[in-house]
Design a protein around this motif. Sequence first.
Motif, mmCIF file in Angstrom:
data_model
loop_
_atom_site.group_PDB
_atom_site.id
_atom_site.type_symbol
_atom_site.label_atom_id
_atom_site.label_comp_id
_atom_site.label_asym_id
_atom_site.label_seq_id
_atom_site.Cartn_x
_atom_site.Cartn_y
_atom_site.Cartn_z
ATOM 1 N N PHE A 150 -33.836 87.116 50.825
ATOM 2 C CA PHE A 150 -34.320 87.507 52.155
ATOM 3 C C PHE A 150 -34.767 88.946 52.050
ATOM 4 N N ASP A 151 -36.044 89.159 51.749
ATOM 5 C CA ASP A 151 -36.502 90.502 51.408
ATOM 6 C C ASP A 151 -36.934 91.304 52.627
ATOM 7 N N SER A 152 -37.337 92.545 52.372
ATOM 8 C CA SER A 152 -37.691 93.459 53.453
ATOM 9 C C SER A 152 -38.923 92.996 54.211
ATOM 10 N N LEU A 153 -39.869 92.341 53.522
ATOM 11 C CA LEU A 153 -41.073 91.865 54.197
ATOM 12 C C LEU A 153 -40.723 90.781 55.204
ATOM 13 N N ALA A 154 -39.839 89.855 54.810
ATOM 14 C CA ALA A 154 -39.429 88.798 55.733
ATOM 15 C C ALA A 154 -38.709 89.391 56.941
ATOM 16 N N ARG A 155 -37.852 90.368 56.715
ATOM 17 C CA ARG A 155 -37.143 90.996 57.831
ATOM 18 C C ARG A 155 -38.107 91.713 58.752
ATOM 19 N N ALA A 156 -39.093 92.415 58.164
ATOM 20 C CA ALA A 156 -40.061 93.156 58.971
ATOM 21 C C ALA A 156 -40.890 92.224 59.848
ATOM 22 N N ASN A 157 -41.154 91.020 59.328
ATOM 23 C CA ASN A 157 -41.945 90.045 60.089
ATOM 24 C C ASN A 157 -41.103 89.210 61.042
ATOM 25 N N GLY A 158 -39.823 89.454 61.042
ATOM 26 C CA GLY A 158 -38.941 88.694 61.925
ATOM 27 C C GLY A 158 -38.780 87.247 61.531
ATOM 28 N N ASP A 159 -38.946 86.958 60.234
ATOM 29 C CA ASP A 159 -38.898 85.570 59.772
ATOM 30 C C ASP A 159 -37.474 85.149 59.430
ATOM 31 N N GLY A 160 -36.587 85.213 60.387
ATOM 32 C CA GLY A 160 -35.202 84.883 60.115
ATOM 33 C C GLY A 160 -34.740 83.554 60.664
ATOM 34 N N ALA A 161 -35.613 82.844 61.383
ATOM 35 C CA ALA A 161 -35.186 81.589 62.013
ATOM 36 C C ALA A 161 -34.766 80.559 60.975
ATOM 37 N N TYR A 162 -35.473 80.504 59.847
ATOM 38 C CA TYR A 162 -35.136 79.511 58.830
ATOM 39 C C TYR A 162 -33.749 79.783 58.253
ATOM 40 N N LEU A 163 -33.384 81.061 58.124
ATOM 41 C CA LEU A 163 -32.079 81.396 57.567
ATOM 42 C C LEU A 163 -30.961 80.934 58.496
ATOM 43 N N GLU A 164 -31.143 81.144 59.779
ATOM 44 C CA GLU A 164 -30.164 80.664 60.755
ATOM 45 C C GLU A 164 -30.057 79.141 60.699
ATOM 46 N N ALA A 165 -31.214 78.472 60.576
ATOM 47 C CA ALA A 165 -31.218 77.010 60.506
ATOM 48 C C ALA A 165 -30.491 76.517 59.259
#
Length: 254
Positions: A150-165
């Motif tokens: 889960f890199d900095s680019l994903a965090r910056a883009n708010g792409d965390g929904a898949y991780l929660e899922a």
Amino acid sequence: MVNDRYLWTAIRAAEVAGDELRARFESSSRERFRDRPADEAAEARITDVIAAAFPDDNVVSEEGSPEFRPKPRWVVDPLDGTVNFHNGVPHFSVSIMYEGATRPDVGVVNYVPADQLYVAIEGEGAFVNGRELSVSNAAELSEALVVTGFDSLARANGDGAYLEALCESTRGVRRMGSAAAELALVAAGRFDVYFEQNLDMWDTRTGPLLVREAGGEVTHVEAIDDVTGDTVVASNQALHRQVISLMSRHSALG
């Protein structure tokens, strides 16, 4: 391919690089940074072995020559897990892949802290320290142990929904920091699923070959621009469609 020169060159290169990293890792923190960075020192050991055996071959490496070079070529990551290494965390690896234009690919991952040498031969299987590998037999996501990045680019883009899922749908999710080692552990059946975005090309070669040759399935989505990297999903065949469906519902596959 027991006597294959490409395979044994890859094994030898991964072993000498592993020796370099192990010696530094087991010394003091200051010694890990001696002379030249550990990744550069390991890469030099690798390229010396390759050049001695195949002086005219192309080499693509994270440290020395990241630009595109055509097949046949060697794709090298001399230290996958740099942050772990420099913080004294025993989870890092060396990854070396020979991609042939007219011959089978071979790949080696030296999981240095565990003293495990993973080898994949296209069409002939995957092995660790001589023992044949097989992916896990988990049949449902609820049974699956997932490893991800889960890199900095994903965090910056708010792409965390898949991780929660993933956390909600599986037995658990781990973030460890060495793509090659983690894909090797999927091939060995220790993890059931690997998923990561924004990977570089040296992260998407040997590990996926190990998983495929161990009976697993890999989906590799290549980057469409110079900002985002590749995406890789790897698992056993029973879980693969379930993982792809979950990732697609959360816009994690491009």
